[in-house]
Scaffold this motif. Structure first.
Motif, PDB file in Angstrom:
ATOM      1  N   ASN A 192      32.455  35.115  45.720  1.00 50.61           N
ATOM      2  CA  ASN A 192      33.710  34.563  45.189  1.00 50.61           C
ATOM      3  C   ASN A 192      34.482  35.569  44.336  1.00 50.61           C
ATOM      4  O   ASN A 192      34.941  35.223  43.236  1.00 50.61           O
ATOM      5  N   PRO A 193      34.658  36.802  44.791  1.00 48.55           N
ATOM      6  CA  PRO A 193      35.359  37.793  43.952  1.00 48.55           C
ATOM      7  C   PRO A 193      36.830  37.449  43.735  1.00 48.55           C
ATOM      8  O   PRO A 193      37.360  37.621  42.633  1.00 48.55           O
ATOM      9  N   ASP A 194      37.491  36.962  44.787  1.00 43.45           N
ATOM     10  CA  ASP A 194      38.920  36.641  44.673  1.00 43.45           C
ATOM     11  C   ASP A 194      39.147  35.482  43.702  1.00 43.45           C
ATOM     12  O   ASP A 194      40.103  35.492  42.917  1.00 43.45           O
ATOM     13  N   LYS A 195      38.279  34.508  43.777  1.00 44.35           N
ATOM     14  CA  LYS A 195      38.410  33.342  42.903  1.00 44.35           C
ATOM     15  C   LYS A 195      38.238  33.733  41.438  1.00 44.35           C
ATOM     16  O   LYS A 195      39.012  33.303  40.569  1.00 44.35           O
ATOM     17  N   LEU A 196      37.254  34.568  41.158  1.00 39.27           N
ATOM     18  CA  LEU A 196      36.993  34.995  39.784  1.00 39.27           C
ATOM     19  C   LEU A 196      38.108  35.896  39.261  1.00 39.27           C
ATOM     20  O   LEU A 196      38.488  35.811  38.090  1.00 39.27           O
ATOM     21  N   THR A 197      38.640  36.748  40.127  1.00 39.64           N
ATOM     22  CA  THR A 197      39.756  37.617  39.732  1.00 39.64           C
ATOM     23  C   THR A 197      40.993  36.791  39.408  1.00 39.64           C
ATOM     24  O   THR A 197      41.720  37.081  38.446  1.00 39.64           O
ATOM     25  N   LYS A 198      41.223  35.760  40.194  1.00 39.87           N
ATOM     26  CA  LYS A 198      42.373  34.883  39.961  1.00 39.87           C
ATOM     27  C   LYS A 198      42.252  34.179  38.610  1.00 39.87           C
ATOM     28  O   LYS A 198      43.230  34.088  37.852  1.00 39.87           O
ATOM     29  N   LEU A 199      41.064  33.690  38.295  1.00 38.97           N
ATOM     30  CA  LEU A 199      40.846  33.016  37.014  1.00 38.97           C
ATOM     31  C   LEU A 199      41.054  33.976  35.840  1.00 38.97           C
ATOM     32  O   LEU A 199      41.629  33.604  34.817  1.00 38.97           O
ATOM     33  N   LYS A 200      40.609  35.211  36.010  1.00 39.09           N
ATOM     34  CA  LYS A 200      40.781  36.208  34.952  1.00 39.09           C
ATOM     35  C   LYS A 200      42.252  36.543  34.748  1.00 39.09           C
ATOM     36  O   LYS A 200      42.726  36.632  33.603  1.00 39.09           O
ATOM     37  N   ASN A 201      42.987  36.715  35.839  1.00 42.06           N
ATOM     38  CA  ASN A 201      44.421  37.027  35.737  1.00 42.06           C
ATOM     39  C   ASN A 201      45.194  35.882  35.092  1.00 42.06           C
ATOM     40  O   ASN A 201      46.127  36.110  34.315  1.00 42.06           O
ATOM     41  N   GLN A 202      44.815  34.658  35.413  1.00 37.40           N
ATOM     42  CA  GLN A 202      45.459  33.503  34.794  1.00 37.40           C
ATOM     43  C   GLN A 202      45.233  33.497  33.284  1.00 37.40           C
ATOM     44  O   GLN A 202      46.138  33.178  32.507  1.00 37.40           O
ATOM     45  N   ASP A 203      44.031  33.862  32.880  1.00 41.11           N
ATOM     46  CA  ASP A 203      43.714  33.909  31.455  1.00 41.11           C
ATOM     47  C   ASP A 203      44.519  35.001  30.752  1.00 41.11           C
ATOM     48  O   ASP A 203      45.008  34.807  29.631  1.00 41.11           O
ATOM     49  N   ILE A 204      44.684  36.151  31.402  1.00 43.21           N
ATOM     50  CA  ILE A 204      45.459  37.256  30.820  1.00 43.21           C
ATOM     51  C   ILE A 204      46.923  36.860  30.651  1.00 43.21           C
ATOM     52  O   ILE A 204      47.539  37.119  29.606  1.00 43.21           O
TER      53      ILE A 204
END
Length: 292
Positions: A220-232
């Motif tokens: 799930n790399p894309d999903k985790l990256t998306k969550l991180k970008n949303q947090d930023i």
């Protein structure tokens, strides 16, 4: 060797004398015999006591739907382990509170939903596992973008202080205090802040098998990256609003504006005329305090 003293102080008298002395030494005092009895609080004390218990009762704090979602419930509060939020929880302590909470939230005793009872077991498993606990701490991140409006000074620090305190928990570097220099504080979050949060949803991850958990990050790399970008992006928006509404920064801006106006008042007519000619040469006209 025989002593004439025995004629005046027989052995039996010596025995009774020693026995009496021992009784006086070993005999407990009346204060020691008193047993402190616990009396239930009454009146105003009872109201305070009941309010405190209600403030820590998850059945009254959360809805049934929230109790089904691990990330929405404060597991430290549930297990009365608030003092261990930032340090390791001893196994004997965790097992002790687990037994207590299992009894407290048993449906036959609490008359509450079964979800609260089941959550106690989940809390024991999560708080007792280092990786699960870190994922939970990252997931239990109740931060929302505040309103973009004018705040009183006390209100501003209360609202934004809680938000930045949450982000500070996951900072990989020491965070400056909010009540210090506001410029350096916001610059830290804009330029130097690095988070060590784990962007794995605890509710989804907890229900996986051990094998599935091992491969979760890889799958799930894309999903985790998306969550991180949303947090930023959320953090940047919070900083934008905070800078805009920070009463200290507004005070600095007002002081600069006042200084500028004071300087303009001190301009001579020759300086104003020269500035006017300069503006005309540029093909622009600009009013300065209504004098140009």
């Amino acid at each position: 060797m025989w002593s004439p003293l025995f004629n005046f102080f027989p052995l039996k008298n010596l025995y009774f004398f020693n026995h009496q002395m021992q009784n006086e030494i070993t005999k407990p005092s009346e204060e020691q015999n008193e047993i402190t009895k616990y009396s239930k609080p009454t009146g105003e004390q009872k109201e305070i006591h009941d309010k405190y218990l209600d403030s820590r009762n998850i059945i009254k704090l959360y809805s049934v739907e929230d109790l089904k979602c691990i990330s929405k419930v404060d597991l430290y509060l549930l297990m009365d382990l608030d003092q261990y939020r930032d340090k390791d929880i001893p196994k004997n302590v965790l097992n002790h509170v687990y037994k207590q909470k299992k009894r407290q939230y048993h449906p036959d005793i609490s008359r509450g939903p079964r979800e609260a009872y089941l959550l106690v077991e989940k809390a024991r498993d999560i708080l007792g596992d280092k990786r699960l606990r870190k994922i939970y701490d990252s997931s239990f991140f109740n931060v929302q973008i505040p309103e973009d409006r004018i705040y009183q000074e006390d209100e501003f620090f209360e609202v934004f202080g809680k938000i930045f305190k949450e982000y500070a928990r996951f900072s990989s570097e020491p965070v400056p205090q909010m009540d210090n220099d506001p410029i350096s504080f916001y610059n830290f979050y804009l330029k130097s802040y690095k988070t060590n949060r784990i962007y794995i949803p605890i509710d989804e991850f907890f229900n996986l098998s051990k094998e599935e958990r091992l491969d979760y990050t890889k799958k799930n790399p894309d999903k985790l990256t998306k969550l991180k970008n949303q947090d930023i992006l959320q953090l940047k928006e919070i900083i934008r609003i905070a800078q805009k509404r920070d009463p200290r920064i507004n005070s600095i801006i007002n002081q600069i504006e006042e200084m500028r106006l004071e300087q303009e008042k001190e301009w001579s007519q020759e300086e104003i005329g020269a500035l006017k000619k300069f503006c005309i040469l540029l093909g622009k006209t600009k009013k300065i305090n209504g004098r140009l």
